[in-house]
Scaffold this active site. Structure first.
Site, mmCIF file in Angstrom:
data_model
loop_
_atom_site.group_PDB
_atom_site.id
_atom_site.type_symbol
_atom_site.label_atom_id
_atom_site.label_comp_id
_atom_site.label_asym_id
_atom_site.label_seq_id
_atom_site.Cartn_x
_atom_site.Cartn_y
_atom_site.Cartn_z
ATOM 1 N NE ARG A 17 -0.350 0.350 4.948
ATOM 2 C CZ ARG A 17 -0.047 -0.574 5.863
ATOM 3 N NH1 ARG A 17 -0.437 -1.811 5.711
ATOM 4 N NH2 ARG A 17 0.648 -0.225 6.943
ATOM 5 C CE1 TYR A 157 9.176 6.725 9.978
ATOM 6 C CE2 TYR A 157 9.549 9.097 9.930
ATOM 7 C CZ TYR A 157 9.172 7.924 9.285
ATOM 8 O OH TYR A 157 8.793 7.955 7.961
HETATM 9 P P1 NAI Z 1 2.256 2.586 4.981
HETATM 10 O O1 NAI Z 1 2.058 2.368 6.437
HETATM 11 O O2 NAI Z 1 1.101 2.991 4.140
HETATM 12 O O3 NAI Z 1 2.895 1.238 4.319
HETATM 13 C C1 NAI Z 1 3.967 0.576 4.950
HETATM 14 C C2 NAI Z 1 4.352 -0.651 4.160
HETATM 15 O O4 NAI Z 1 5.447 -1.276 4.855
HETATM 16 C C3 NAI Z 1 3.241 -1.700 4.075
HETATM 17 O O5 NAI Z 1 3.336 -2.348 2.823
HETATM 18 C C4 NAI Z 1 3.615 -2.703 5.170
HETATM 19 O O6 NAI Z 1 3.188 -4.037 4.889
HETATM 20 C C5 NAI Z 1 5.134 -2.655 5.078
HETATM 21 N N1 NAI Z 1 5.771 -3.105 6.312
HETATM 22 C C6 NAI Z 1 5.596 -2.626 7.569
HETATM 23 N N2 NAI Z 1 6.354 -3.345 8.429
HETATM 24 C C7 NAI Z 1 7.002 -4.280 7.689
HETATM 25 C C8 NAI Z 1 7.928 -5.308 7.994
HETATM 26 N N3 NAI Z 1 8.354 -5.537 9.245
HETATM 27 N N4 NAI Z 1 8.385 -6.074 6.991
HETATM 28 C C9 NAI Z 1 7.976 -5.887 5.702
HETATM 29 N N5 NAI Z 1 7.116 -4.927 5.357
HETATM 30 C C10 NAI Z 1 6.636 -4.141 6.337
HETATM 31 O O7 NAI Z 1 3.469 3.625 4.865
HETATM 32 P P2 NAI Z 1 3.819 4.734 3.753
HETATM 33 O O8 NAI Z 1 3.301 6.023 4.205
HETATM 34 O O9 NAI Z 1 3.489 4.234 2.400
HETATM 35 O O10 NAI Z 1 5.405 4.798 3.946
HETATM 36 C C11 NAI Z 1 6.319 4.048 3.155
HETATM 37 C C12 NAI Z 1 7.728 4.471 3.511
HETATM 38 O O11 NAI Z 1 7.880 5.869 3.302
HETATM 39 C C13 NAI Z 1 8.084 4.224 4.987
HETATM 40 O O12 NAI Z 1 9.430 3.830 5.069
HETATM 41 C C14 NAI Z 1 7.896 5.593 5.606
HETATM 42 O O13 NAI Z 1 8.670 5.742 6.767
HETATM 43 C C15 NAI Z 1 8.359 6.485 4.491
HETATM 44 N N6 NAI Z 1 7.865 7.847 4.570
HETATM 45 C C16 NAI Z 1 6.517 8.110 4.543
HETATM 46 C C17 NAI Z 1 6.067 9.414 4.628
HETATM 47 C C18 NAI Z 1 4.618 9.771 4.585
HETATM 48 O O14 NAI Z 1 4.309 10.943 4.764
HETATM 49 N N7 NAI Z 1 3.706 8.850 4.340
HETATM 50 C C19 NAI Z 1 7.024 10.537 4.736
HETATM 51 C C20 NAI Z 1 8.407 10.137 4.752
HETATM 52 C C21 NAI Z 1 8.796 8.840 4.663
#
Ligand code: NAI
Length: 247
Positions: A17, A157
């Site tokens: 996602r 984080y």
């Molecule tokens: P989200 O929560 O929508 O998706 C997270 C994804 O990581 C999911 O597919 C989940 O299954 C996977 N995941 C979580 N724990 C896991 C594990 N132990 N092993 C394998 N997969 C795992 O998060 P989002 O917002 O899409 O974020 C993606 C990346 O971008 C993250 O690293 C987040 O820290 C980074 N990020 C997000 C920001 C935002 O504003 N949404 C801003 C800056 C960085």
């Protein structure tokens, strides 16, 4: 052994996602088959896999907790058994456990460091032998603007995301001579499940600090990742590129 299909292969973690889904879709449209990785999110992962397969029909999903080095090694063996080779790794899996430092439990601290930082390190190490044998590879690690600036309520984080930046620079220096590039992307606030948790007031406060006065879209981060893994970025390595709407 011949590789499956004609296409190059990209491994994308956290692909079920949000930003990871957008990256998987973008790279599939760019001509990669995708080895999607996610944990605790099988239903969403299967839905995303269906979307990805519309562009890259040999794509597949592997359930794997990137914080567990045994699972990472096993998953990489499964990926190699299916594709023989792969060309790109995007370390995107990440979690938050936001609280002020004094309120963070040891579990809150360890789980965020384990998934975000150690997961990135385990996945990269597990992929390196293949990249070294091929004498090419491109790695993109998803850090965060918070890893550069720090943030109230996100000490765990921020530490994990700053760690990713140091790790990225080191991998770029260690393996640049082998034609392996490694860069980091530092998104600001992007509209996903992660930012859905923010209160209306927090949103309003943030909008006032963003030059473009809106949250970013996952597709916009995916476009940057797509550029960084491509040959158009062939002289870029060891960099952290912010994508934050002018925060
Ligand atoms: P989200 O929560 O929508 O998706 C997270 C994804 O990581 C999911 O597919 C989940 O299954 C996977 N995941 C979580 N724990 C896991 C594990 N132990 N092993 C394998 N997969 C795992 O998060 P989002 O917002 O899409 O974020 C993606 C990346 O971008 C993250 O690293 C987040 O820290 C980074 N990020 C997000 C920001 C935002 O504003 N949404 C801003 C800056 C960085």
């Amino acid at each position: 052994m011949d590789r499956l299909g004609e296409k190059n292969v990209a491994i994308v973690s956290g692909a079920s996602r949000g930003i990871g889904r957008a990256i998987a879709l973008k790279l599939a449209k760019s001509g990669y088959d995708i080895a999607m990785i996610a944990a605790h999110d099988n239903e969403r992962a299967q839905m995303t896999l269906k979307e990805v397969k519309a562009y890259a029909d040999q794509s597949s999903f592997f359930e794997c907790n990137v914080a567990n080095p045994v699972q990472v090694a096993k998953t990489l063996e499964e990926i190699k058994a299916r594709y023989t080779d792969f060309d790109v790794l995007v370390n995107n899996a990440g979690i938050t456990r936001d609280k002020l430092l004094l309120s963070l439990s040891e579990e809150d601290i360890a789980s965020v460091i384990d998934v975000n930082l150690l997961g990135t390190i385990y996945m990269t190490k597990a992929c390196l032998k293949t990249f070294l044998r091929k004498k090419s590879g491109s790695i993109v690690n998803i850090s965060s603007i918070v890893g550069l600036t720090g943030n109230v309520g996100q000490a765990n984080y921020a530490a994990s995301k700053a760690g990713i930046i140091g790790f990225t620079k080191s991998v770029a220096k260690e393996y640049g001579k082998k034609n392996i590039r490694c860069n980091a992307v530092a998104p600001g606030f992007i509209e996903t499940d992660m930012t859905d948790l923010m209160s209306d007031e927090a949103r309003k406060n943030i909008f006032e600090k963003i030059a473009l006065a809106r949250l970013g879209q996952a597709d916009e981060v995916a476009n940057l990742v797509n550029f960084l893994v491509s040959d158009q970025a062939s002289y870029i390595t060891g960099q952290t590129i912010s994508i934050d709407g002018g925060l």
